[in-house]
Every structure is written in structure tokens, then in C-alpha cells.
Design an enzyme around this catalytic site. Structure first.
Site, PDB file in Angstrom:
ATOM      1  CB  CYS A  65      -0.701  -0.153   1.274  1.00  0.00           C
ATOM      2  SG  CYS A  65      -1.840   1.544   1.519  1.00  0.00           S
ATOM      3  CB  CYS A 106      -4.332   3.075   5.687  1.00  0.00           C
ATOM      4  SG  CYS A 106      -4.311   2.871   3.830  1.00  0.00           S
ATOM      5  CB  CYS A 116      -0.507   2.222   5.582  1.00  0.00           C
ATOM      6  SG  CYS A 116      -1.190   0.442   5.139  1.00  0.00           S
ATOM      7  CB  CYS A 131      -9.463  -3.385 -12.112  1.00  0.00           C
ATOM      8  SG  CYS A 131      -8.968  -2.124 -13.324  1.00  0.00           S
ATOM      9  CB  CYS A 143      -5.228  -0.498   2.148  1.00  0.00           C
ATOM     10  SG  CYS A 143      -4.052  -1.071   3.542  1.00  0.00           S
TER      11      CYS A 143
HETATM   12 FE    FE Z   1      -2.674   0.938   3.234  1.00  0.00          FE
END
Ligand code: FE
Length: 140
Positions: free
Chosen positions: A48, A100, A51, A120, A97
Site C-alpha cells: 500500500c 488504512c 501505509c 483492477c 487497504c
Molecule cells: Fe494502506
């Protein structure tokens, strides 16, 4: 395995680039064929961008032809959260995610086996980490 990361809007704005903020926090979409990873073929993991949590493994990445990096599965089921998105007069499944809450993209059911799914994603929501590198934990 991951503690949630909660930041105020102002804190996210300060810690992300304007382009990252638009996609990750405002659910924007980068232009097709514009991102760093749609045509990226190295072996490793994608984390991510907000984060640092590991999200997708390059071994599940495939050529969707859409101009966005596409995967048939997340690295662990718990790495992402999925929810219905009714924007733009469509019903889609948004992928975020799990740590976060950052917007990653959408998942569709027209992907390849073994899952039949197509995650995607926006390149800008991701950072690539080579197989033998250690992912940087960008959470602070
Ligand atoms: Fe994240």
C-alpha cells in the site's frame, strides 16, 4: 495481523502526494496506461502506497489489457476490504487497504483462473518491492 491506521484528512493530505491523495483518499482513478505498474513485470510484492501493508504478489499479476495493474487475488484475504460502490450509475465492488482504508481500485468477476477475479488497481495506490528487498513500513 495489522493494526488499523487512522489519520485525519489533513494528515493524509500532508503525507501523500496530491495524486496519491486524490486516488487513495478521494477514490479517484488514474488514467489507463498512465501508471507505473500496468506494464511492470518484476517479481516481488506490491504494498500500500499509503501505509506499507503488503497487498498483492507479482505472481498473481496478469495482463488484463485494461491499462491498470491487474491481479487475480490479494496476497492474503485479510489484506484488502471489499464493499459495494454505487457511484457513476454502476454497481461495482470497491477494494481498499484493510489497514488504512486507502482506495486501491475495484474487483470484477471476469478474471483468470484460479479465482476468476480481476483486481483492477491504480498504480499510484501501490509501491513495488522486489522479492529480496524489505518493504518499508511507511506508517508513522
Ligand atoms: Fe494502506
Amino acid at each position: 495481523m495489522s493494526d488499523k491506521i487512522v489519520k485525519t484528512d489533513a494528515e493524509w493530505k500532508a503525507s501523500l502526494t496530491p495524486e496519491q491523495y486524490h486516488v487513495l483518499r478521494k477514490k479517484g482513478t488514474e488514467r489507463a496506461f498512465s501508471g507505473a505498474y500496468y506494464d511492470h513485470h518484476e517479481d516481488g510484492i506490491y504494498t500500500c502506497a499509503a501505509c506499507g501493508q503488503p497487498l498483492f504478489d507479482a505472481q498473481t499479476k496478469y495482463e488484463s489489457g485494461t491499462g491498470w495493474p491487474s491481479f487475480y487475488a490479494p496476497i492474503h484475504a485479510a489484506a484488502v476490504s471489499e464493499s459495494k460502490d454505487f457511484s457513476f450509475l454502476m454497481v461495482r465492488t470497491e477494494v481498499t487497504c484493510s489497514r488504512c482504508g486507502g482506495h486501491l481500485g475495484h474487483v470484477f468477476d471476469d478474471g483468470p483462473q484460479p479465482t476468476g477475479l480481476r483486481y483492477c488497481l491504480n498504480s499510484i495506490s501501490l509501491n513495488f518491492v522486489g522479492r529480496n528487498e524489505t518493504p518499508a513500513d511507511e506508517s508513522r
